[in-house]
Design a protein around this motif. Structure first.
Motif, PDB file in Angstrom:
ATOM      1  N   SER A   1     -14.917  37.758 100.240  1.00 57.90           N
ATOM      2  CA  SER A   1     -14.119  37.838 101.574  1.00 57.90           C
ATOM      3  C   SER A   1     -14.113  39.457 101.932  1.00 57.90           C
ATOM      4  O   SER A   1     -14.373  40.327 100.937  1.00 57.90           O
ATOM      5  CB  SER A   1     -12.987  37.419 101.244  1.00 57.90           C
ATOM      6  N   HIS A   2     -13.600  39.585 102.861  1.00 59.08           N
ATOM      7  CA  HIS A   2     -13.476  40.953 103.581  1.00 59.08           C
ATOM      8  C   HIS A   2     -12.495  40.978 104.758  1.00 59.08           C
ATOM      9  O   HIS A   2     -12.283  39.963 105.494  1.00 59.08           O
ATOM     10  CB  HIS A   2     -14.844  41.560 103.971  1.00 59.08           C
ATOM     11  N   ALA A   3     -11.504  41.862 104.469  1.00 60.96           N
ATOM     12  CA  ALA A   3     -10.618  42.156 105.607  1.00 60.96           C
ATOM     13  C   ALA A   3     -11.078  43.210 106.564  1.00 60.96           C
ATOM     14  O   ALA A   3     -11.310  44.558 106.066  1.00 60.96           O
ATOM     15  CB  ALA A   3      -9.284  42.463 104.994  1.00 60.96           C
TER      16      ALA A   3
ATOM     17  N   THR B   1     -16.814  28.005 100.099  1.00 62.72           N
ATOM     18  CA  THR B   1     -15.809  27.799 100.950  1.00 62.72           C
ATOM     19  C   THR B   1     -14.127  27.673 100.485  1.00 62.72           C
ATOM     20  O   THR B   1     -13.993  27.519  99.305  1.00 62.72           O
ATOM     21  CB  THR B   1     -16.024  26.497 101.986  1.00 62.72           C
ATOM     22  N   TRP B   2     -13.434  27.903 101.505  1.00 64.82           N
ATOM     23  CA  TRP B   2     -11.858  27.650 100.898  1.00 64.82           C
ATOM     24  C   TRP B   2     -11.668  26.370 100.332  1.00 64.82           C
ATOM     25  O   TRP B   2     -11.092  26.237  99.090  1.00 64.82           O
ATOM     26  CB  TRP B   2     -10.897  28.174 102.014  1.00 64.82           C
ATOM     27  N   PRO B   3     -12.158  25.348 100.760  1.00 65.39           N
ATOM     28  CA  PRO B   3     -11.730  23.896 100.506  1.00 65.39           C
ATOM     29  C   PRO B   3     -12.330  23.675  99.046  1.00 65.39           C
ATOM     30  O   PRO B   3     -11.869  23.169  98.333  1.00 65.39           O
ATOM     31  CB  PRO B   3     -12.332  23.093 101.552  1.00 65.39           C
ATOM     32  N   ALA B   4     -13.575  24.295  98.901  1.00 63.26           N
ATOM     33  CA  ALA B   4     -14.346  23.777  97.764  1.00 63.26           C
ATOM     34  C   ALA B   4     -13.766  24.891  96.570  1.00 63.26           C
ATOM     35  O   ALA B   4     -13.819  24.514  95.458  1.00 63.26           O
ATOM     36  CB  ALA B   4     -15.928  24.446  97.717  1.00 63.26           C
ATOM     37  N   LEU B   5     -13.003  26.112  96.844  1.00 57.60           N
ATOM     38  CA  LEU B   5     -12.321  26.633  95.967  1.00 57.60           C
ATOM     39  C   LEU B   5     -10.898  26.191  95.495  1.00 57.60           C
ATOM     40  O   LEU B   5     -10.249  26.739  94.749  1.00 57.60           O
ATOM     41  CB  LEU B   5     -12.282  28.147  96.112  1.00 57.60           C
ATOM     42  N   GLY B   6     -10.381  25.364  96.698  1.00 58.96           N
ATOM     43  CA  GLY B   6      -9.028  24.905  96.395  1.00 58.96           C
ATOM     44  C   GLY B   6      -8.057  26.065  97.112  1.00 58.96           C
ATOM     45  O   GLY B   6      -6.882  26.029  96.438  1.00 58.96           O
ATOM     46  N   GLN B   7      -8.554  26.761  97.762  1.00 50.03           N
ATOM     47  CA  GLN B   7      -7.732  27.928  98.391  1.00 50.03           C
ATOM     48  C   GLN B   7      -7.337  27.485  99.596  1.00 50.03           C
ATOM     49  O   GLN B   7      -7.918  27.049 100.378  1.00 50.03           O
ATOM     50  CB  GLN B   7      -8.357  29.294  98.236  1.00 50.03           C
ATOM     51  N   ALA B   8      -6.065  28.224  99.898  1.00 53.96           N
ATOM     52  CA  ALA B   8      -5.675  28.185 101.738  1.00 53.96           C
ATOM     53  C   ALA B   8      -6.599  29.283 102.372  1.00 53.96           C
ATOM     54  O   ALA B   8      -6.975  30.331 101.921  1.00 53.96           O
ATOM     55  CB  ALA B   8      -4.094  28.683 101.365  1.00 53.96           C
ATOM     56  N   GLN B   9      -6.379  28.841 103.711  1.00 52.48           N
ATOM     57  CA  GLN B   9      -7.160  29.800 104.589  1.00 52.48           C
ATOM     58  C   GLN B   9      -6.763  31.043 104.447  1.00 52.48           C
ATOM     59  O   GLN B   9      -5.330  31.417 104.216  1.00 52.48           O
ATOM     60  CB  GLN B   9      -7.229  29.267 106.006  1.00 52.48           C
ATOM     61  N   PHE B  10      -7.402  32.403 105.049  1.00 53.47           N
ATOM     62  CA  PHE B  10      -6.924  33.475 104.895  1.00 53.47           C
ATOM     63  C   PHE B  10      -6.477  34.023 103.546  1.00 53.47           C
ATOM     64  O   PHE B  10      -5.704  34.942 103.264  1.00 53.47           O
ATOM     65  CB  PHE B  10      -5.898  33.906 106.002  1.00 53.47           C
ATOM     66  N   THR B  11      -7.154  33.385 102.183  1.00 58.15           N
ATOM     67  CA  THR B  11      -6.829  34.131 101.012  1.00 58.15           C
ATOM     68  C   THR B  11      -8.028  34.655 100.761  1.00 58.15           C
ATOM     69  O   THR B  11      -9.149  34.489 100.848  1.00 58.15           O
ATOM     70  CB  THR B  11      -6.571  33.099  99.765  1.00 58.15           C
ATOM     71  N   ALA B  12      -7.887  35.675  99.653  1.00 58.37           N
ATOM     72  CA  ALA B  12      -8.966  36.587  99.037  1.00 58.37           C
ATOM     73  C   ALA B  12      -9.877  35.966  98.352  1.00 58.37           C
ATOM     74  O   ALA B  12      -9.432  34.924  97.562  1.00 58.37           O
ATOM     75  CB  ALA B  12      -8.660  37.737  98.545  1.00 58.37           C
ATOM     76  N   THR B  13     -11.280  36.003  98.335  1.00 57.03           N
ATOM     77  CA  THR B  13     -12.492  35.324  97.438  1.00 57.03           C
ATOM     78  C   THR B  13     -13.106  36.556  96.946  1.00 57.03           C
ATOM     79  O   THR B  13     -12.980  37.453  97.457  1.00 57.03           O
ATOM     80  CB  THR B  13     -13.106  34.275  98.200  1.00 57.03           C
TER      81      THR B  13
ATOM     82  N   GLY C   1      -6.601  42.726 109.074  1.00 57.61           N
ATOM     83  CA  GLY C   1      -5.939  42.918 107.981  1.00 57.61           C
ATOM     84  C   GLY C   1      -5.907  41.478 107.199  1.00 57.61           C
ATOM     85  O   GLY C   1      -5.084  41.513 106.123  1.00 57.61           O
ATOM     86  N   MET C   2      -6.550  40.529 107.585  1.00 63.13           N
ATOM     87  CA  MET C   2      -6.462  39.449 106.907  1.00 63.13           C
ATOM     88  C   MET C   2      -8.102  38.865 106.137  1.00 63.13           C
ATOM     89  O   MET C   2      -9.010  39.220 106.953  1.00 63.13           O
ATOM     90  CB  MET C   2      -5.900  38.204 107.488  1.00 63.13           C
ATOM     91  N   PRO C   3      -8.274  38.358 104.905  1.00 61.67           N
ATOM     92  CA  PRO C   3      -9.419  38.230 104.389  1.00 61.67           C
ATOM     93  C   PRO C   3     -10.120  37.130 105.460  1.00 61.67           C
ATOM     94  O   PRO C   3      -9.635  36.118 105.570  1.00 61.67           O
ATOM     95  CB  PRO C   3      -9.030  37.646 103.212  1.00 61.67           C
ATOM     96  N   ALA C   4     -11.584  37.324 105.736  1.00 58.45           N
ATOM     97  CA  ALA C   4     -12.606  36.444 106.271  1.00 58.45           C
ATOM     98  C   ALA C   4     -13.484  36.237 105.173  1.00 58.45           C
ATOM     99  O   ALA C   4     -13.667  37.137 104.461  1.00 58.45           O
ATOM    100  CB  ALA C   4     -13.108  37.024 107.353  1.00 58.45           C
ATOM    101  N   ASN C   5     -13.646  34.883 104.949  1.00 60.37           N
ATOM    102  CA  ASN C   5     -14.223  34.376 103.959  1.00 60.37           C
ATOM    103  C   ASN C   5     -15.839  34.389 104.226  1.00 60.37           C
ATOM    104  O   ASN C   5     -16.132  33.713 105.372  1.00 60.37           O
ATOM    105  CB  ASN C   5     -13.996  33.027 103.266  1.00 60.37           C
TER     106      ASN C   5
END
Length: 258
Positions: free
Chosen positions: A191-193, A176-188, A126-130
């Protein structure tokens, strides 16, 4: 009269006939063209540089008022300047560049892309994997139709296969999440849940646009795409549950959720 035979010339060019001729000499009239269906004949009277219109090249008779000397028909192999792409100057042979299809590029293969994910090899139901795929533009030199050629492959589409029957097509390989400036488990964008626990094999197919250069400095696009696939990325999807307890698992290893 100078006759030039041009094979396989575009019919759109014929609409402009007759054409004005321009060279280091001078033409007595505009060029006259005759389209035979498979070739074009161009004829005009020509005065070579440094000569007058008084007589023939060897002192022969005059060709008529206002006309220069007879110019010999160019002989194949004499003072030719040949190029395998544009043909020869001297015998006036013109070669057209060949049309290229994806089937012709079977011996030219782009490198496989790569795929990775975060968290590395793990996802939560149920949570996005990047997912992140990497592919670069490539130029491969070789030979095609007995001509030297450079084939360029440019990544244009990424098709992510998540292993659970779902997929997504994007124009980016993701980041990656750091490169996008996003927190972990956020949609990109990539990404896919996952909806259930289990282990899934993820893959990515990159569609490359192909173009060729036969040494002219101009790239010619080849219709369609060349595909390359990278797989083998395993994702273990788990569930995360929370519970209120009075002691941690270190304090009570047999407690709820431990």
């Amino acid at each position: 009269m100078l006759l030039v035979s041009l094979a396989l010339v575009s019919t759109a060019w014929l609409a402009a006939a007759p054409q004005d001729c321009d060279d280091v000499g001078s033409w007595s009239a505009t060029c006259q063209t005759v389209n035979t269906g498979s070739s074009i004949e161009i004829g005009a009277d020509y005065t070579a540089p440094g000569t007058s219109g008084g007589g023939s090249g060897s002192g022969g008779g005059d060709r008529g008022p206002g006309r220069g000397p007879q110019v010999d028909q160019p002989v194949a192999g004499a003072d030719e300047e040949c190029n395998p792409v544009v043909g020869c100057r001297g015998n006036y042979e013109v070669w057209m560049l060949p049309e290229v299809t994806l089937a012709d590029l079977a011996s030219f293969t782009p490198a496989r892309p790569s795929i990775a994910g975060e968290p590395d090899g793990v996802a939560v139901v149920g949570m996005p994997a990047n997912f992140v795929a990497a592919a670069t533009e490539q130029q491969i030199a070789g030979e095609l139709f007995d001509l030297p050629v450079v084939v360029r492959f440019t990544p244009t589409q990424y098709v992510f296969h998540y292993g659970d029957g779902s997929s997504r097509t994007t124009t980016t390989g993701g980041a990656t999440w750091p490169a996008l400036g996003q927190a972990q488990f956020t949609a990109t964008a990539t990404s896919h849940a996952y909806g259930a626990r289990g282990t899934y094999g993820a893959a990515v197919t990159v569609r490359y646009a192909a173009s060729v250069d036969f040494g002219t400095g101009a790239w010619r696009n080849v219709p369609g795409f060349v595909e390359a696939t990278a797989g083998g990325y395993s994702v273990r999807v788990v569930e995360v549950r929370t519970a209120l307890v009075d002691r941690t698992c270190l304090e009570d290893p047999g407690g709820p959720g431990c």
